[in-house]
Design an enzyme around this catalytic site. Structure first.
Site, PDB file in Angstrom:
ATOM      1  N   ASP B 117       0.853  -1.186   0.000  1.00  0.00           N
ATOM      2  CA  ASP B 117       0.000   0.000   0.000  1.00  0.00           C
ATOM      3  C   ASP B 117       0.889   1.235   0.000  1.00  0.00           C
ATOM      4  OD1 ASP B 117      -2.430   1.313   0.042  1.00  0.00           O
ATOM      5  OD2 ASP B 117      -2.561   1.310   2.230  1.00  0.00           O
ATOM      6  N   HIS B 124      -3.869  13.969   0.349  1.00  0.00           N
ATOM      7  CA  HIS B 124      -4.145  13.087   1.488  1.00  0.00           C
ATOM      8  C   HIS B 124      -3.036  13.172   2.532  1.00  0.00           C
ATOM      9  CE1 HIS B 124      -5.146   9.581   3.879  1.00  0.00           C
ATOM     10  NE2 HIS B 124      -3.975   9.045   3.600  1.00  0.00           N
ATOM     11  N   GLU B 189     -10.504   3.881   3.106  1.00  0.00           N
ATOM     12  CA  GLU B 189      -9.577   4.603   2.244  1.00  0.00           C
ATOM     13  C   GLU B 189      -9.880   4.194   0.807  1.00  0.00           C
ATOM     14  OE1 GLU B 189      -5.479   4.182   3.611  1.00  0.00           O
ATOM     15  OE2 GLU B 189      -5.873   5.687   5.172  1.00  0.00           O
ATOM     16  N   GLU B 191      -8.992   3.728  -2.821  1.00  0.00           N
ATOM     17  CA  GLU B 191      -7.695   3.586  -3.478  1.00  0.00           C
ATOM     18  C   GLU B 191      -7.835   2.901  -4.842  1.00  0.00           C
ATOM     19  OE1 GLU B 191      -4.511   2.135  -1.100  1.00  0.00           O
ATOM     20  OE2 GLU B 191      -5.324   2.960   0.774  1.00  0.00           O
ATOM     21  N   ASP B 223      -9.193   0.284   1.610  1.00  0.00           N
ATOM     22  CA  ASP B 223      -8.252  -0.092   2.665  1.00  0.00           C
ATOM     23  C   ASP B 223      -8.869   0.300   4.011  1.00  0.00           C
ATOM     24  OD1 ASP B 223      -5.927  -0.680   4.102  1.00  0.00           O
ATOM     25  OD2 ASP B 223      -5.085   1.310   3.734  1.00  0.00           O
ATOM     26  N   ARG B 227      -8.554   3.680  12.911  1.00  0.00           N
ATOM     27  CA  ARG B 227      -7.637   4.793  13.198  1.00  0.00           C
ATOM     28  C   ARG B 227      -7.104   4.772  14.619  1.00  0.00           C
ATOM     29  NH1 ARG B 227      -6.227   5.882   8.216  1.00  0.00           N
ATOM     30  NH2 ARG B 227      -7.973   6.515   6.899  1.00  0.00           N
ATOM     31  N   LYS B 243      -4.762  -2.052   9.970  1.00  0.00           N
ATOM     32  CA  LYS B 243      -5.101  -2.204   8.561  1.00  0.00           C
ATOM     33  C   LYS B 243      -5.030  -3.658   8.101  1.00  0.00           C
ATOM     34  CE  LYS B 243      -3.636   2.409   7.098  1.00  0.00           C
ATOM     35  NZ  LYS B 243      -4.514   2.826   5.997  1.00  0.00           N
ATOM     36  N   THR B 247      -9.185  -5.865   3.611  1.00  0.00           N
ATOM     37  CA  THR B 247      -8.901  -4.922   2.528  1.00  0.00           C
ATOM     38  C   THR B 247      -9.721  -5.410   1.348  1.00  0.00           C
ATOM     39  OG1 THR B 247      -6.631  -4.629   3.353  1.00  0.00           O
ATOM     40  CG2 THR B 247      -7.092  -3.916   1.094  1.00  0.00           C
ATOM     41  N   GLU B 349     -10.286  12.493   6.764  1.00  0.00           N
ATOM     42  CA  GLU B 349     -10.171  13.811   6.147  1.00  0.00           C
ATOM     43  C   GLU B 349     -11.531  14.483   5.983  1.00  0.00           C
ATOM     44  OE1 GLU B 349      -7.131  13.500   2.666  1.00  0.00           O
ATOM     45  OE2 GLU B 349      -7.812  11.485   3.170  1.00  0.00           O
TER      46      GLU B 349
END
Lengths: 415, 415
Positions: B117, B124, B189, B191, B223, B227, B243, B247, B349
């Site tokens: 990854d 970001h 996430e 991606e 992903d 947090r 993580k 996935t 974000e």
């Protein structure tokens, strides 16, 4: 006692019986082997006639099917091999299936699924902290709460004897310039690796007491590390290219059944680990004594006993979020370093980041590895009746970085 | 134009022809499929009669053999499928081999070897820096010198539709206590993932211009990230359990051949990348427009165009130290975020670390994901003649953490 001529002091005596995968000059098709003394039993051939109900496990020549088969089959196979090699009535059938170890080529014995590298020696982690963050707490604040780890590159795990090519990569020089070229600080990490056999269920953590339901065995691992590449890349995402050009494992996997006498109490922990890591009353530390030789010269004796986090805790942590295990998963201890200077498992620590180079016999000095250097890590653990259970060795020689256009300057690329 | 009734505006029109692996209620053995409109062509069956010289590639039902076969075979197969679906003379033979997409179950289409990854969106990375390190430089000092990345857990890559179980793990609370329990800050996430087909030689870096010699195609990736677990574990070894609980990848792999119109110039770079990463004059950026929906409601439109590091640079960097590629290696872009607030590919974000929760239609708010939430990421790229090349979607719903004894307190474990 085996009917073979193997001294009781041999690390690959009847108490060990590690599994590997091999070929011979006459037999280029891989077979499963069991090391006994200075010989190798062709288990693929032996099982075909003597253990036909399990012969399918060995037909493909690697350990994957055996790993997946689980503890009852592991016990049955080990019992059968032990019987063949100890009871004289089997000698006529078995002796023709034994090959001198000097005639075999050993292969990567199983397919690596995911590879995880932990960081579980307090002495190693504290040495690293003292070297790179002098004056502050040598351990990161999370270190005593969980076995820290990261995923390595499974595709660069290689068997002992495979040459290790010095990687090229980015590094930042002392004056702050960023350059690309062969690593100037190539290092070793002497580690213990645990090989997973039985998968686990997604979403179902593996408790401390379930370690032996999943882990098949143990081997030695050298986590070759390019310290200059690693130092420049690792914040904030951790080690990446500094550790993914080659990770060497020993070719013989020692099954847990050979290690019954090798478990010791881990050191006291403060703070007390959270419940899923709390091993109070358990003896999950592995007393694996290692030796590191550079160019034939012993440079360190890292002790597996005394590691802060045990392999059972590493496995419990790895699966605590629900990640499933697969057959062939490998997880390693992280550099094994003891409290004494001669017990440090990396050149980073042994030379204190190059400030105190080692002097080899003949007067040569080493801060980090030179091209042509060969590193051999060996190990053994207590066995029954005062014997030692051998792990063999993991060996690798450094080859120079090949010249490629990538290492030429922009002038060469844009004539 | 295909003889099927597929509108020119369909993202799975004849311009796309992505590959996947599927079963049907009547046919539980996996087969290779090609999406066309709202249908799926059974390529395993079609090749058996119409492309017998390549039929072996599809017999096992997954994409692994096709991935390994390399660009000439990829081109030949795509040309054949295109011909079957466009020339009316093939209709009688092919039409019976077409299944409505609504009737198939889509599988993980290939075996994941290593999963890497990256972290290649400047927007970001800068947002993350502003959130977690306010007042200092938002980007780490190495960020503009190399595409930062780390290895993820290949064994937890799952196909779209697989439920995602909220992981339990360690976190440190606001008052400094370390606790274990279900993640309280579960995130996504968005991606872009690149699927490697052709292996590379150990020790031989893959140059920028060799991208298409190795990469077969592209899919979408979520992903999933815890947090709170990540924040407590990631220093100094990077993301690990935060993580590696799941996935998700989209089930259709879009071949590079469908993306000829989708490449754009990357943004200007300062400093100029080192020679092995210097793509001056190349157009290696992928203009893949993504949309993220939460509970059916669009919450972000992350743009693939504008990523600071391109997939060719990521591959060149990944192999720059000599690490070989294997068939089935997957590497992902990292969270795709654009310069606008509505272009951010993570809740971290979008809600500025929970400080600015999203309001969903109906008035519910979200800082991070709740149990039962479903996230769908879709995407498309420019195709020929004003068409769009669709990537389908990657979908996942959050299930609650199962109750296990691991989450009980020490009192429960030691009555």
């Amino acid at each position: 006692m085996t009917w073979l001529d193997v001294p009781r002091t041999h690390p690959f005596g009847i108490q060990t019986l590690p599994y590997g995968s091999f070929t011979t000059p006459d037999g280029p098709v891989p077979r499963v082997g069991v090391a006994i003394g200075d010989d190798v039993l062709d288990l693929t051939a032996a099982a075909a006639t003597l253990l036909p109900e399990q012969a399918g496990l060995f037909a493909a020549g690697g350990l994957d099917p055996l790993l997946a088969a689980g503890p009852p089959v592991w016990a049955a196979v080990r019992a059968a091999v032990t019987e063949w090699l100890t009871e004289p009535r089997h000698r006529a059938a078995v002796e023709p299936l034994i090959v001198p170890a000097s005639e075999v080529s050993l292969l990567l014995p199983f397919t690596v699924a995911d590879y995880v590298d932990f960081y579980s020696s307090e002495h190693h982690a504290a040495n690293v902290g003292r070297i790179f963050r002098p004056g502050s707490d040598p351990l990161p604040p999370n270190w005593k709460h969980q076995p820290l780890g990261y995923h390595g590159r499974a595709g660069t795990v290689v068997v002992s004897g495979t040459p290790v090519v010095r990687p090229a990569g980015q590094r930042r020089t002392a004056d702050g310039e960023v350059v690309f070229g062969p690593s100037t600080r190539l290092d070793i990490e002497a580690e213990i690796a645990y090989v997973v056999g039985v998968p686990s269920t997604p979403g179902r953590p593996v408790a401390l007491g379930e370690f032996a339901d999943h882990v098949f065995g143990v081997c030695l691992l050298n986590d070759w590390s390019a310290r200059d590449i690693q130092a420049w890349e690792y914040t904030p995402l951790g080690p990446f290219l500094g550790k993914s050009f080659g990770t060497s494992v020993s070719p013989w996997v020692v099954p847990l059944a050979a290690l019954e006498h090798a478990w010791v109490a881990p050191p006291p922990r403060d703070p007390r680990p959270l419940p899923y890591l709390d091993d109070t009353g358990r003896t999950d530390g592995l007393d694996l004594a290692m030796e590191v030789r550079l160019g034939g010269h012993p440079i360190a004796q890292p002790p597996g006993a005394g590691m802060y986090w045990t392999p059972a805790q590493q496995l419990a942590h790895l699966t605590s979020g629900g990640a499933p295990l697969r057959t062939g998963d490998v997880y390693a201890s992280g550099t094994v370093s003891g409290p004494e200077p001669g017990q440090r498992g990396s050149l980073l620590e042994l030379t204190w980041n190059g400030a105190e180079p080692l002097t080899l016999p003949g007067g040569e000095t080493r801060a980090f590895l030179e091209d042509g250097d060969e590193v051999v890590i060996s190990g053994s653990a207590p066995g029954p009746g005062g014997t030692r259970v051998g792990f063999g060795e993991v060996r690798g020689r450094i080859l120079p970085t090949p010249q490629t256009s990538d290492q030429e300057g922009p002038e060469q690329l844009r004539p």
